[in-house]
Scaffold this motif. Structure first.
Motif, short mmCIF file in Angstrom:
data_model
loop_
_atom_site.label_atom_id
_atom_site.label_comp_id
_atom_site.label_asym_id
_atom_site.label_seq_id
_atom_site.Cartn_x
_atom_site.Cartn_y
_atom_site.Cartn_z
N ILE A 3 25.17 51.26 35.73
CA ILE A 3 26.51 51.42 36.72
C ILE A 3 26.90 50.19 36.98
O ILE A 3 28.07 50.09 37.30
CB ILE A 3 26.15 52.74 37.49
CG1 ILE A 3 25.79 53.98 36.77
CG2 ILE A 3 27.14 52.83 38.55
CD1 ILE A 3 25.35 55.22 37.58
N LEU A 4 26.08 49.48 37.45
CA LEU A 4 26.47 48.28 38.12
C LEU A 4 27.18 47.25 37.18
O LEU A 4 28.17 46.62 37.63
CB LEU A 4 25.15 47.30 38.69
CG LEU A 4 25.48 46.14 39.48
CD1 LEU A 4 26.30 46.41 40.70
CD2 LEU A 4 24.19 45.37 39.78
N THR A 5 27.11 47.39 35.76
CA THR A 5 27.71 46.58 34.83
C THR A 5 29.02 47.07 34.66
O THR A 5 30.02 46.33 34.70
CB THR A 5 26.90 46.57 33.67
OG1 THR A 5 25.75 46.01 33.59
CG2 THR A 5 27.69 45.68 32.53
N ILE A 6 29.08 48.30 34.62
CA ILE A 6 30.44 49.10 34.72
C ILE A 6 31.31 48.71 35.71
O ILE A 6 32.47 48.39 35.67
CB ILE A 6 30.21 50.65 34.42
CG1 ILE A 6 29.56 51.08 33.12
CG2 ILE A 6 31.72 51.49 34.63
CD1 ILE A 6 29.16 52.48 32.88
N VAL A 7 30.89 48.83 37.12
CA VAL A 7 31.70 48.68 38.41
C VAL A 7 32.05 47.14 38.27
O VAL A 7 33.16 46.83 38.61
CB VAL A 7 30.37 48.84 39.75
CG1 VAL A 7 31.12 48.23 40.73
CG2 VAL A 7 30.38 50.17 39.71
N ARG A 8 31.19 46.21 37.80
CA ARG A 8 31.80 44.77 37.81
C ARG A 8 32.77 44.51 36.83
O ARG A 8 33.91 43.87 37.13
CB ARG A 8 30.47 44.10 37.34
CG ARG A 8 29.49 43.65 38.29
CD ARG A 8 28.37 42.55 37.89
NE ARG A 8 27.48 42.38 39.10
CZ ARG A 8 26.11 42.25 38.89
NH1 ARG A 8 25.58 41.98 37.61
NH2 ARG A 8 25.27 42.11 39.83
#
Length: 133
Positions: A3-8
């Motif tokens: 999810i952190l990668t998607i948000v970035r």
């Protein structure tokens, strides 16, 4: 993918979109300013009025119908042979070059007055485009 990668990635995409939108806005505003202010051009044209008018020839030719006309071809004015033979069509671009340096554009021309400031030239051209129809 976390999810952190998607948000970035979404954040970077949004930032890129913002940059493109900002650049497009700046280009639009700059283009609008480049078009010239006819009202301000009317004030600046007073200096041109020493030799020119919209309707009548004087020391310089009348500007009525100047846009799209071949340089040196308006009836009733004694143009220099250099201007008569220049084959220049009066467009915004050519008028800008002319006002920036008539002698540079057409060596041997009678006109000697130059308008150094690009904004002043754009404003005078906007005035002529509006009033010299």
């Amino acid at each position: 993918m976390t999810i952190l990668t998607i948000v970035r990635k979404v954040t970077l995409w949004r930032a890129g979109t913002l940059v493109v939108a900002t650049a497009a806005t700046l280009i639009a505003v700059t283009s609008a300013n480049a078009a010239g202010d006819a009202a301000r051009g009317a004030t600046l044209y007073r200096d041109c009025g020493v030799c020119h008018s919209i309707q009548e020839n004087g020391p310089g030719p009348a500007h009525k119908g100047v846009f799209g006309r071949l340089a040196g071809k308006a009836p009733g004015y004694d143009y220099s042979s250099e201007l008569k033979n220049s084959n220049i069509v009066w467009t915004e671009e050519n008028l800008d070059k002319w006002l920036a340096g008539p002698e540079k554009l057409v060596p041997g021309t009678k006109m000697f007055y130059e308008v150094d400031d690009p904004r002043d030239r754009a404003d005078i051209i906007a005035f002529l485009k509006e009033k010299a129809k």
